[in-house]
Design an enzyme around this catalytic site. Structure first.
Site, short mmCIF file in Angstrom:
data_model
loop_
_atom_site.label_atom_id
_atom_site.label_comp_id
_atom_site.label_asym_id
_atom_site.label_seq_id
_atom_site.Cartn_x
_atom_site.Cartn_y
_atom_site.Cartn_z
CE LYS A 206 -3.52 2.33 2.74
NZ LYS A 206 -4.45 2.28 3.87
CD GLU A 212 9.08 -6.14 7.19
OE1 GLU A 212 8.86 -5.02 6.66
OE2 GLU A 212 8.85 -6.38 8.39
N GLY A 267 -4.95 -1.87 4.76
CA GLY A 267 -4.18 -2.99 4.20
C GLY A 267 -4.84 -4.33 4.48
NE ARG A 268 -6.72 -3.70 10.57
CZ ARG A 268 -6.09 -2.54 10.72
NH1 ARG A 268 -4.92 -2.35 10.16
NH2 ARG A 268 -6.62 -1.56 11.45
CD GLU A 353 -2.11 -4.30 11.21
OE1 GLU A 353 -2.68 -4.06 10.13
OE2 GLU A 353 -0.92 -4.65 11.29
CG HIS A 384 -5.47 -35.89 16.21
ND1 HIS A 384 -5.76 -37.12 16.77
CD2 HIS A 384 -6.40 -35.70 15.24
CE1 HIS A 384 -6.78 -37.66 16.12
NE2 HIS A 384 -7.19 -36.81 15.19
CE LYS A 504 5.52 -1.25 10.20
NZ LYS A 504 4.62 -0.57 9.29
O1 LIG Z 1 1.10 -2.71 2.23
P1 LIG Z 1 2.20 -2.10 3.02
O2 LIG Z 1 2.16 -0.61 3.02
O3 LIG Z 1 3.53 -2.62 2.59
O4 LIG Z 1 2.00 -2.51 4.54
C1 LIG Z 1 2.02 -3.85 4.92
C2 LIG Z 1 1.42 -4.06 6.27
O5 LIG Z 1 2.14 -3.33 7.24
C3 LIG Z 1 1.25 -2.79 8.21
O6 LIG Z 1 1.20 -1.43 8.03
C4 LIG Z 1 1.67 -3.12 9.61
O7 LIG Z 1 3.02 -2.91 9.82
C5 LIG Z 1 -0.09 -3.44 7.89
O8 LIG Z 1 -1.15 -2.70 8.34
C6 LIG Z 1 0.00 -3.60 6.42
O9 LIG Z 1 -0.95 -4.49 5.92
#
Ligand SMILES: O=P(O)(O)OC[C@H]1O[C@](O)(CO)[C@@H](O)[C@@H]1O
Length: 543
Positions: A206, A212, A267-268, A353, A384, A504
């Site tokens: 987003k 990452e 995002g979620r 979240e 199990h 972060k």
């Molecule tokens: O889509 P982006 O901006 O890379 O963010 C990834 C995820 O990181 C977050 O901001 C949490 O760190 C989530 O809310 C989001 O889905």
């Protein structure tokens, strides 16, 4: 603003709980044999049986009154019409607009949101159609056989979960892989064995600023260029999904190959829009639109069904009932479907979240507990593993069981056994087995207490005909709205996530301390400083 716990409806529920807590589900069923029939509700293809909950008609009436008191009706209207209910970020919350039917208008903040949504969906359908047909080719002219989605959180969990869930609909010979973790093992393992000429990377973020995702994307780009021997290959093998065109261009992806969305999609809550691109490539535009129709059906149900017969409202209120009046800490989600193996992980982000908050929307501290801890595994595997605690442990763990009537394949009649297990578990959890019943079976007296099954453990059972794209959309929308209902009762902002930011920033500050040539001079605290030294020692760096 008064806290919801000060409302008379809250006290009425507390009094009612005190009277009801000592009553066993066996008694509730004995007193009211018709409850199984009455306590079911249908929404789209989903059928919910909530009769195995520790509630009576009176409880439900009181919970519905609480929802009215919390202004749930007005909040639903506010969300659907684009009021800025995400107050801490001053944003509308419009994931429901992602599934608006063509032709239904929606203008928010002066913007024709409906037109924007359909323009992106059409572009996605056009692009995924070309990839599926082999018309979109890689740099060397070969068709695409693998899509690698690089993203994290909402930019990974949604499409990864849905791809797995709808694997039976992936009919174009294109498979998807998902990379999220900054652990190099993830990208390295994913790329191993892939044919670069036939691989398409979808960089999903987003913000397009997530460490990452950008790190993994850079590794993927280098991998591709090293193998195809030309920087120009990138534009044929990388596309982006983002709200930030500038950063996409900065990364070197042609913005003509970018699929956008908007700040009013959390995002979620985003995989039914452009974040679902990899899924759409796998299952096709038509199946994707069927999924959207499922989402929409539950949106309409939330908007129009009376609260007493409103599935997300009832399930959200039951979540509040156990969290705030029984002290339950967690909710297990137990899909009896291997295809839904990633559903609990997906729900963890969606729910935790969203509702893991300790201040209300107006900034005042919350008084009641918020944020159920969601967890789970598919049945029958969980049986199990951790079900022992569900049956005989000291904690109350309400659970959602999810099952489907029709399998996709069924060697040896396995599917009926799967469903028999689901039903047996909910019955055992509710009704248990008494000491008398166990003794009557001839168990030695010393063993009887160990075998007693207390029962009185509440469950919801959701049944649907088959795990189709439409049903998946319905299920996801159901939980999205459960989150919304609970967040409304608790008076919190379910749509921000400030709590993830500090860690972060600190990671970026700490990284140089791990890698510097010289012994590092600073760490945020003595414990962390000692761990930095230990890590450096283990890596053979100066301490
Ligand atoms: O889509 P982006 O901006 O890379 O963010 C990834 C995820 O990181 C977050 O901001 C949490 O760190 C989530 O809310 C989001 O889905």
């Amino acid at each position: 603003m008064a806290d919801i716990t000060e409302a008379p409806e809250w006290s009425a529920l507390a009094d009612h709980q005190a009277a009801l807590a000592g009553r066993h589900l066996r008694e509730l069923f004995a007193d009211d044999p018709g409850r199984a029939e009455r306590m079911t509700v249908t929404a789209g293809d989903l059928r919910l049986d909530y009769s195995k909950h520790r509630v009576t008609a009176e409880t439900l009436g009181l919970l519905v009154s609480l929802a009215e008191r919390a202004g749930l009706r007005e909040r639903i209207a506010a969300m659907f019409t684009g009021v800025h209910i995400n107050v801490s970020e001053d944003r509308a919350v419009l994931h429901t607009a992602l599934r608006l039917p063509p032709g239904e208008p929606l203008t928010v903040d002066g913007q024709d949101v409906a037109a924007d949504v359909h323009a992106v969906l059409d572009r996605m359908a056009e692009f995924s159609g070309r990839v599926r047909a082999g018309e979109w080719t890689g740099f060397t002219g070969k068709s695409i056989t693998t899509v690698v989605n690089i993203g994290i959180g909402g930019s990974d969990l949604g499409p990864a979960m849905a791809y797995e869930a709808l694997l039976d609909y992936a009919d174009a010979g294109i498979s998807c892989r998902f990379v999220s973790n900054i652990d190099p093992a993830d990208i390295v393992g994913t790329l191993a064995g892939l044919d670069p000429e036939r691989t398409l990377f979808v960089i999903s973020s987003k913000t397009f600023g997530t460490l990452e995702t950008l790190t993994n994307a850079k590794v993927a780009r280098q991998w591709l260029v090293d193998r195809l021997g030309d920087d120009k290959a990138v534009s044929r093998h990388f596309v982006a999904v983002s709200t930030n065109a500038e950063r996409v261009a900065g990364f070197g992806i042609d913005t003509a190959n970018m699929f956008g969305f908007w700040d009013w999609v959390g995002g979620r809550y985003s995989f039914d829009g452009a974040i679902g691109l990899s899924l759409m490539i796998a299952i096709g535009g038509e199946a994707f639109r069927e999924m959207l129709a499922g989402f929409r059906e539950i949106d309409e149900h939330l908007r129009t069904a009376p609260f007493e017969a409103n599935m997300p409202v009832l399930m959200g209120l039951l979540g509040v009932w156990y969290t705030d009046f029984f002290g339950a800490q967690t909710r297990a989600v137990l899909p009896y479907s291997q295809r839904l193996s990633r559903f609990p992980a997906y729900l963890q982000q969606l729910t935790m979240e969203s509702n893991g908050k300790s201040v209300r929307a107006d900034g005042a501290p919350v008084v009641a507990q918020t944020g159920e801890i969601f967890w789970g595994e598919p049945g029958t595997n969980g049986q199990h593993a951790f079900y022992q605690l569900l049956h005989q442990g000291t904690r109350l763990v309400p659970a959602d069981f999810i099952g489907f009537a029709e399998p996709f394949e069924d060697p040896a009649g396995m599917h009926d056994l799967l469903v028999a297990n689901l039903l047996a578990q909910t019955s055992a959890l509710a009704f248990g087995k008494t000491a008398e019943e166990i003794a009557a079976e001839g168990a030695p007296a010393a063993v009887v207490p160990h075998k007693v099954m207390p029962g009185n453990r509440p469950t919801s059972t959701i049944l649907a005909p088959k795990l189709t794209p439409k049903v998946l959309g319905e299920l996801v929308a159901l939980y999205e709205h459960i989150v919304f209902v609970e967040g409304t009762i608790w008076g919190i902002d379910s749509f921000d996530q400030w709590g993830v930011e500090l860690g972060k920033v600190m990671a970026m500050d700490l990284a140089p301390a791990l890698t510097s040539e010289e012994p590092p001079s600073g760490a945020p605290d003595p414990s962390t400083a000692a761990l930095v030294r230990e890590y450096r020692r283990m890596r053979g760096r100066a301490v």
